[in-house]
Scaffold this motif. Structure first.
Motif, PDB file in Angstrom:
ATOM      1  N   ILE A  37      22.973 -18.732  -3.261  1.00 54.12           N
ATOM      2  CA  ILE A  37      23.851 -17.779  -3.760  1.00 54.12           C
ATOM      3  C   ILE A  37      24.723 -18.311  -5.215  1.00 54.12           C
ATOM      4  O   ILE A  37      25.188 -19.351  -5.140  1.00 54.12           O
ATOM      5  N   PRO A  38      24.569 -17.595  -6.134  1.00 48.93           N
ATOM      6  CA  PRO A  38      25.360 -18.058  -7.438  1.00 48.93           C
ATOM      7  C   PRO A  38      26.829 -17.982  -7.322  1.00 48.93           C
ATOM      8  O   PRO A  38      27.370 -16.777  -6.656  1.00 48.93           O
ATOM      9  N   VAL A  39      27.707 -18.968  -7.558  1.00 45.32           N
ATOM     10  CA  VAL A  39      28.903 -19.059  -7.318  1.00 45.32           C
ATOM     11  C   VAL A  39      29.686 -19.525  -8.565  1.00 45.32           C
ATOM     12  O   VAL A  39      29.293 -20.339  -9.446  1.00 45.32           O
ATOM     13  N   ASN A  40      31.001 -19.248  -9.020  1.00 46.09           N
ATOM     14  CA  ASN A  40      31.846 -19.678 -10.026  1.00 46.09           C
ATOM     15  C   ASN A  40      32.261 -21.054  -9.210  1.00 46.09           C
ATOM     16  O   ASN A  40      32.961 -21.438  -8.041  1.00 46.09           O
ATOM     17  N   ASP A  41      32.430 -22.042 -10.063  1.00 49.39           N
ATOM     18  CA  ASP A  41      32.872 -23.325  -9.533  1.00 49.39           C
ATOM     19  C   ASP A  41      33.645 -24.232 -10.549  1.00 49.39           C
ATOM     20  O   ASP A  41      33.694 -23.775 -11.992  1.00 49.39           O
ATOM     21  N   ALA A  42      34.350 -25.257 -10.212  1.00 46.89           N
ATOM     22  CA  ALA A  42      35.111 -26.253 -10.973  1.00 46.89           C
ATOM     23  C   ALA A  42      34.870 -27.416 -10.467  1.00 46.89           C
ATOM     24  O   ALA A  42      34.485 -27.681  -9.060  1.00 46.89           O
ATOM     25  N   VAL A  43      35.236 -28.569 -11.145  1.00 47.62           N
ATOM     26  CA  VAL A  43      34.924 -30.092 -10.552  1.00 47.62           C
ATOM     27  C   VAL A  43      36.508 -30.454 -10.523  1.00 47.62           C
ATOM     28  O   VAL A  43      37.137 -30.389 -11.499  1.00 47.62           O
ATOM     29  N   ASP A  44      36.803 -31.089  -9.223  1.00 54.96           N
ATOM     30  CA  ASP A  44      38.346 -31.739  -9.162  1.00 54.96           C
ATOM     31  C   ASP A  44      37.786 -33.286  -8.713  1.00 54.96           C
ATOM     32  O   ASP A  44      37.463 -33.527  -7.509  1.00 54.96           O
ATOM     33  N   GLY A  45      37.715 -34.148  -9.771  1.00 57.01           N
ATOM     34  CA  GLY A  45      37.238 -35.582  -9.489  1.00 57.01           C
ATOM     35  C   GLY A  45      35.832 -35.658  -9.135  1.00 57.01           C
ATOM     36  O   GLY A  45      34.869 -35.030 -10.063  1.00 57.01           O
ATOM     37  N   ARG A  51      35.231 -20.702  -5.639  1.00 53.03           N
ATOM     38  CA  ARG A  51      36.359 -19.637  -5.169  1.00 53.03           C
ATOM     39  C   ARG A  51      35.266 -18.447  -4.837  1.00 53.03           C
ATOM     40  O   ARG A  51      34.520 -17.963  -5.520  1.00 53.03           O
ATOM     41  N   THR A  52      35.539 -17.871  -3.596  1.00 52.91           N
ATOM     42  CA  THR A  52      34.770 -16.958  -2.954  1.00 52.91           C
ATOM     43  C   THR A  52      35.732 -15.837  -1.978  1.00 52.91           C
ATOM     44  O   THR A  52      36.816 -15.905  -2.071  1.00 52.91           O
ATOM     45  N   ALA A  53      34.801 -15.010  -1.433  1.00 56.81           N
ATOM     46  CA  ALA A  53      35.330 -13.894  -0.724  1.00 56.81           C
ATOM     47  C   ALA A  53      34.751 -14.183   0.762  1.00 56.81           C
ATOM     48  O   ALA A  53      33.897 -14.799   0.799  1.00 56.81           O
ATOM     49  N   PRO A  54      35.518 -13.534   1.477  1.00 55.08           N
ATOM     50  CA  PRO A  54      35.084 -13.573   3.195  1.00 55.08           C
ATOM     51  C   PRO A  54      33.650 -13.181   3.261  1.00 55.08           C
ATOM     52  O   PRO A  54      33.420 -12.374   2.498  1.00 55.08           O
ATOM     53  N   GLY A  55      33.090 -13.705   4.245  1.00 58.30           N
ATOM     54  CA  GLY A  55      31.762 -13.064   4.450  1.00 58.30           C
ATOM     55  C   GLY A  55      30.656 -13.979   4.807  1.00 58.30           C
ATOM     56  O   GLY A  55      31.065 -15.187   5.316  1.00 58.30           O
ATOM     57  N   GLY A 118      39.733 -14.506  -2.858  1.00 54.70           N
ATOM     58  CA  GLY A 118      41.161 -15.414  -2.611  1.00 54.70           C
ATOM     59  C   GLY A 118      40.651 -16.538  -1.623  1.00 54.70           C
ATOM     60  O   GLY A 118      41.945 -17.258  -1.421  1.00 54.70           O
ATOM     61  N   ARG A 119      39.563 -16.817  -1.427  1.00 52.70           N
ATOM     62  CA  ARG A 119      39.144 -17.932  -0.485  1.00 52.70           C
ATOM     63  C   ARG A 119      38.926 -18.828  -1.366  1.00 52.70           C
ATOM     64  O   ARG A 119      38.127 -18.931  -2.377  1.00 52.70           O
ATOM     65  N   TRP A 120      38.960 -20.448  -0.865  1.00 50.69           N
ATOM     66  CA  TRP A 120      38.498 -21.622  -1.634  1.00 50.69           C
ATOM     67  C   TRP A 120      37.533 -22.478  -0.791  1.00 50.69           C
ATOM     68  O   TRP A 120      37.977 -22.661   0.418  1.00 50.69           O
TER      69      TRP A 120
END
Length: 148
Positions: A37-45, A51-55, A118-120
């Protein structure tokens, strides 16, 4: 002319490249099949934040072994790179330390898709690998034999 070459990327180089993109592909095992699944992301270290939705995706990823992939391809030069992260995903929520929740939310991941996201998820890497295809020498734009 020389042909293209393939080079292995270090984990550090992969992490730098991962940070340049905001979209990747999360692979999970869901409903008895692999699901990418394509997702939006960021890197923390070294951690990937999604960030995603329930499901289905969230349920399949939480506390599971997952794979995350990002690439960049230049069709014109037939070059590009790919970074592959394998690790364990965990949903971040109220049960986590406040500083971890705040750091996760501070990555600023903004979903492109409409709806409630709103889920991480945090993907803690166990393996980071990558490759880069470096193009060979390109032929001249004009054949010099064409001129008298």
């Amino acid at each position: 002319m020389t042909g293209p070459t393939m080079e292995e990327l270090s984990a550090e180089a992969c992490s730098r490249l991962l940070a340049t993109q905001g979209i990747g592909r999360l692979a999970v095992n869901a409903e008895h099949h692999p699901l990418v699944i394509p997702v939006n992301d960021a890197v923390d270290g070294t951690t990937i934040v999604i960030r995603t939705a329930p499901g289905t995706k969230l349920a399949a990823a939480d506390h599971a072994d997952v794979t995350f992939e990002v690439d960049e391809i230049d069709r014109r030069t037939r070059s590009g790179w790919c970074a592959l992260v394998r690790g364990v995903a965990e949903e971040v929520g109220p049960g986590h330390r406040a500083d971890l929740v705040a750091r996760t939310e501070a990555t600023g991941v903004q979903p492109w898709a409409p709806g409630g996201h709103g889920r991480w998820l945090r993907l803690i890497p166990t393996s980071v690998t990558g490759r880069r295809i470096v193009p060979g020498e390109l032929p001249p734009a004009v054949d010099p034999r064409a001129y008298l």
